[in-house]
Design a protein around this motif. Sequence first.
Motif, PDB file in Angstrom:
ATOM      1  N   LEU A 149       0.846  -1.183   0.000  1.00  0.00           N
ATOM      2  CA  LEU A 149       0.000   0.000   0.000  1.00  0.00           C
ATOM      3  C   LEU A 149       0.884   1.235   0.000  1.00  0.00           C
ATOM      4  O   LEU A 149       1.695   1.422   0.913  1.00  0.00           O
ATOM      5  CB  LEU A 149      -0.914   0.003   1.231  1.00  0.00           C
ATOM      6  N   VAL A 150       0.749   2.066  -1.015  1.00  0.00           N
ATOM      7  CA  VAL A 150       1.611   3.242  -1.171  1.00  0.00           C
ATOM      8  C   VAL A 150       0.812   4.483  -0.798  1.00  0.00           C
ATOM      9  O   VAL A 150      -0.212   4.797  -1.417  1.00  0.00           O
ATOM     10  CB  VAL A 150       2.132   3.359  -2.612  1.00  0.00           C
ATOM     11  N   CYS A 151       1.271   5.186   0.232  1.00  0.00           N
ATOM     12  CA  CYS A 151       0.549   6.342   0.772  1.00  0.00           C
ATOM     13  C   CYS A 151       1.038   7.638   0.136  1.00  0.00           C
ATOM     14  O   CYS A 151       2.233   7.940   0.167  1.00  0.00           O
ATOM     15  CB  CYS A 151       0.733   6.416   2.283  1.00  0.00           C
ATOM     16  N   GLY A 152       0.121   8.399  -0.404  1.00  0.00           N
ATOM     17  CA  GLY A 152       0.471   9.697  -0.963  1.00  0.00           C
ATOM     18  C   GLY A 152       0.603  10.757   0.114  1.00  0.00           C
ATOM     19  O   GLY A 152       0.132  10.599   1.239  1.00  0.00           O
ATOM     20  N   ARG A 153       1.252  11.841  -0.254  1.00  0.00           N
ATOM     21  CA  ARG A 153       1.375  13.036   0.590  1.00  0.00           C
ATOM     22  C   ARG A 153       1.518  14.243  -0.327  1.00  0.00           C
ATOM     23  O   ARG A 153       1.744  14.113  -1.528  1.00  0.00           O
ATOM     24  CB  ARG A 153       2.600  12.944   1.516  1.00  0.00           C
ATOM     25  N   ALA A 159      -4.700   3.573   4.430  1.00  0.00           N
ATOM     26  CA  ALA A 159      -4.001   2.289   4.548  1.00  0.00           C
ATOM     27  C   ALA A 159      -4.437   1.548   5.803  1.00  0.00           C
ATOM     28  O   ALA A 159      -4.640   0.322   5.783  1.00  0.00           O
ATOM     29  CB  ALA A 159      -2.491   2.521   4.569  1.00  0.00           C
ATOM     30  N   MET A 160      -4.604   2.277   6.904  1.00  0.00           N
ATOM     31  CA  MET A 160      -5.028   1.648   8.144  1.00  0.00           C
ATOM     32  C   MET A 160      -6.450   1.097   8.024  1.00  0.00           C
ATOM     33  O   MET A 160      -6.774   0.049   8.590  1.00  0.00           O
ATOM     34  CB  MET A 160      -4.923   2.647   9.292  1.00  0.00           C
ATOM     35  N   VAL A 161      -7.293   1.788   7.280  1.00  0.00           N
ATOM     36  CA  VAL A 161      -8.645   1.288   7.032  1.00  0.00           C
ATOM     37  C   VAL A 161      -8.579  -0.020   6.251  1.00  0.00           C
ATOM     38  O   VAL A 161      -9.271  -1.001   6.576  1.00  0.00           O
ATOM     39  CB  VAL A 161      -9.482   2.338   6.257  1.00  0.00           C
ATOM     40  N   VAL A 162      -7.749  -0.058   5.212  1.00  0.00           N
ATOM     41  CA  VAL A 162      -7.610  -1.262   4.404  1.00  0.00           C
ATOM     42  C   VAL A 162      -7.107  -2.422   5.260  1.00  0.00           C
ATOM     43  O   VAL A 162      -7.638  -3.541   5.202  1.00  0.00           O
ATOM     44  CB  VAL A 162      -6.659  -1.015   3.220  1.00  0.00           C
TER      45      VAL A 162
END
Length: 265
Positions: A112-116, A147-150
């Motif tokens: 999972l790649v988190c944007g910012r 990501a934490m939701v997923v």
Amino acid sequence: MQISVVTLFPELVSAGNRCGMVRAAIEKGRLTVAGYNPRDWSADRNRRVDDRPFGGGPGMLLQPGPISGAIDAAVDEDGGTRPLVVALSPQGQRLDRHVIADWAEREQPLVLVCGRYEGFDQRLLDSRVDVEYSLGDLVLSGGELAAMVVVDAIARRLPDVVGDAQSVVEDSFEADRLDHPHYTRPPEWEGRGVPAVLSSGDHRRIAEWRSEQALMTTARRRPDLFLQHGPTDNERAALERHWLAGSNDNPGQPTDTRLITGGGK
């Protein structure tokens, strides 16, 4: 199941791992969650990972180099089945229970790649990312909460994680219907009682009441679920009985008359 999270804030992922169903899944050996910080792959002495966008415009963009380095490390770490690389961004297709159920059932490793900031360099998406998903029509400061939701949604669907597996089956959306109302002790609170049927001991009547309440709640709040997958003839008859006959328990018309006229088929 292995989930890797590429994020500038791995401490958020670590905090989520210590709570609820995610913690239970990890302790039972059903789930492993690891964070990868792109700053560890930055060529800048200050570990910088962002820069100004070509063509101008507000904000900063994540550079492709550090992000790709973290993704590549996460992919190589698994060593077996190639993980599915998922970017979490507002531009992605909407994530729903069907996708989560599929990932949990197959237990395919995920990155999972988190944007910012203003998001990703398109070249990074083109070269490293398999699919983009969004939680909905909203913008977060970053992809970490998504990501934490997923992770949480997957964890509770893994075998032997939830104490009563039936509770997962009966969740909202599992049959394209919202959940029915729930009540617990005390039997009266602030002058409000509990529907008598729930204390009747008649399991058939209770099941019918819950089914009907779920039906009405879905029709009022999420008619789109009906329009995608029904309603059935029995459900349409129940809608007619409650709304067209002017039920005291469920006054008013449904938000979309196709629920009754048959346009949802």
